[in-house]
Design an enzyme around this catalytic site. Sequence first.
Site, short mmCIF file in Angstrom:
data_model
loop_
_atom_site.label_atom_id
_atom_site.label_comp_id
_atom_site.label_asym_id
_atom_site.label_seq_id
_atom_site.Cartn_x
_atom_site.Cartn_y
_atom_site.Cartn_z
N GLU A 72 17.42 -33.91 -13.81
CA GLU A 72 16.73 -33.29 -15.15
C GLU A 72 17.74 -31.84 -14.48
O GLU A 72 17.74 -30.96 -14.08
CB GLU A 72 16.05 -33.07 -15.38
CG GLU A 72 14.75 -33.98 -16.05
CD GLU A 72 13.83 -33.75 -15.85
OE1 GLU A 72 12.93 -32.50 -16.07
OE2 GLU A 72 12.61 -34.71 -15.73
N GLU A 83 7.56 -36.00 -12.19
CA GLU A 83 7.38 -34.89 -11.59
C GLU A 83 6.13 -35.31 -10.27
O GLU A 83 5.64 -34.19 -10.66
CB GLU A 83 7.71 -33.23 -12.03
CG GLU A 83 9.65 -33.35 -12.44
CD GLU A 83 9.43 -31.52 -12.12
OE1 GLU A 83 8.56 -31.20 -13.18
OE2 GLU A 83 10.32 -31.53 -12.45
C1 GLA Z 1 10.09 -30.83 -16.04
C2 GLA Z 1 9.59 -32.10 -16.81
C3 GLA Z 1 10.14 -32.35 -17.68
C4 GLA Z 1 10.19 -31.07 -18.78
C5 GLA Z 1 11.00 -29.91 -18.63
C6 GLA Z 1 11.00 -29.05 -19.08
O1 GLA Z 1 10.85 -31.43 -15.19
O2 GLA Z 1 10.50 -33.28 -15.53
O3 GLA Z 1 9.78 -33.64 -18.25
O4 GLA Z 1 9.28 -30.67 -18.97
O5 GLA Z 1 10.58 -29.87 -17.36
O6 GLA Z 1 12.26 -27.99 -18.02
#
Ligand code: GLA
Length: 681
Positions: free
Chosen positions: A311, A149
Amino acid sequence: MNGLPNKILYGGDYNPEQWPRGVWEEDMRLFKLARIDIATVNVFSWARNQPDEETYRFEWLDDVLDMLHANGVRACLGTGTAAHPAWMARAYPDVLTVDSQGRKKKYGRRHNSCPNSPTFRLYSERMARKLAERYKDHPALLLWHVNNEMGWRCYCDNCEQAFRVWLRERYETLDALNNAWYTSFWGHTFYDWEEIVLPSQQSEHFSAFGHEATAFPAMSIDYDRFNSDSFLACYQLERDAIKAVIPDAVVTTNFQSNGTYKPLDYFKWAKEMDVVALDSYPESGTPMSQIAMRHDLMRGLKQGKPFLLMEQSPSQLNWREVNPLKRPGVMRLWSYQAVARGAEAVMFFQLRRSAGAFEKFHGAVIDHAGHEHTRVFQECAELGQELQRLGDALIGARTASKVAIVFDWDNWWALEHSSGPTTRLKYLQQIQRYYDAFYSLNVQVDMIGTETRLDEYALVVAPVLYMVKPGFAEKLETYAASGGTFVTTFFSGIVQETDLVTLGGYPGELRKLLGIWVEEIDPLFPGQSNFLVMQGKASLPAVTYSCSLICERLHTEGAETVAVYGADFYAGMPAITRNTFGKGEAWYISSDTEERFLIDLFSELTTRNNIVPVAATPPGVEASARAKDGKRYLFLLNHNDQPAKVNVGKAPLRELLGGSDVSGEASLPAHGVWILEERTE
Ligand code: GLA
Ligand code: ZN
């Protein structure tokens, strides 16, 4: 997708570094039960892999990858650079960021490195290279996950220096920069590149009306571009280090904020990625059209290519004020919503719930109970089995859309840096309103950038196209001249790419195409409204619709007036116009109209252009389709808490998930999903 297996990937983030080895063995057993075939590892292990400047130790990771391989699980290998080690921050404070108020951060949290830090760039690139060298032949290796991210903003001295370099490349001379930024305003003329500082709360920015406003929009827009490029350069550095060792590596990074992360221009990023990957965390209660739009955007970033849902939570989150459970069936429903719109991976954060720290209450496939006898695990396992049965049915299937909505990060930045006419005008909200009209008509939409080709589309909508980048107006003219229908709205065609107004009357470069000129822009207070009086033209009903937010006083210059304003001193003046342009036409919507108007307008424009809805469904049932090899896969997704009656037509269609045929009026269970296979050839 190049190099990826011929099935929808299923798995997610896995953090074995948080657990003793004995637990890993148990994880493998559970993964098998849930048909998990991909694990994202090493995302936050920099400190473990590199305890000091010279030492690297990857033995634990060798072990993890070997174990995954032995159990038929492929690795999405993180480069681990999303959180720098504490020793690095102590030894080299340049890795730490500075916020907009000039406060230097101390070591902490994650996503914490300055993108222009020489230390960060040196060590992150080295880490990516070492990992590539070590694992280039590892059979578990499938995909590379750079950092995590990526994003945010930094205002440190290194960033400031890099900004000057970036500006010199862009403008070459200070004269050009002074002109582009309109620095004759407030005596801002720069005589030396070193005089330029970052626009921040210490310089041009200030807090106003709940957001960070700027006194010099052009400078702030360039900072946004620069900042996005800075992080992109970090991504490229790691990617190139990997590809220098493994030329055909499949490299990606995960996009945040459900794909609409304002600081990074994801259209520009997608060009540098082998596949787009998305993190999707809708709030419970988020309208499903919002998530649909973002999935369509992810597909649009690479002109229709499938993407990875990298994710999502199997159940609850931990980082909102209140983090409810996902109700039974909802995780499956939302997974297929992504697949329906082009996802070819369904992945979770996280596979095993951590025992400590910030995310210990974040949903996971394996809960603190540690075994498979939980509701969430069972739902995950059922979905895993289902995806396995689906096999390659949907792999490579494309979405055919005749409608496109233009989404542009430069425009987003520029529009929301603008001082006046109203801070209530928000780009995402506007995009969503136009998208929603098509969503409720079940008309498939592509979200496109300004560089995407237009020739395949019968209808192109560019809401609030405030900034018209070089060449885009001509492109739209060519499109309309050859038969396309173009629609744009109020506050469009105002500025060029450095935020300088196109003089001579709005909408500037779009004036000829639209056959109008806008004299004045009148923003409305909350609760205030005007209304449109339809003139019974263009096969639209002669009714009235309310409108708000912005009204414009405009004059036609060849366009036909389809509606006029009903109230205020501009009552009777044109509000909606339509201009014939070559073989096509261009529409202008000069106010923020109620949704019913947009539905009526787009229903008419789609009908006229022979664009058919993907299906007819009752409220709350989403329809979307993908196609390949002479077959169309119609996804019907019931977002309601009750069953819904759907008429799928007389001829029986095979439903891929249940394996039986469906015909006529049938009942789709609450939160249920059907994938109906139809022969198109
Ligand atoms: C983000 C991060 C993950 C995790 C999620 C939790 O998407 O990439 O590492 O922390 O949030 O929702
Ligand atoms: Zn910095």
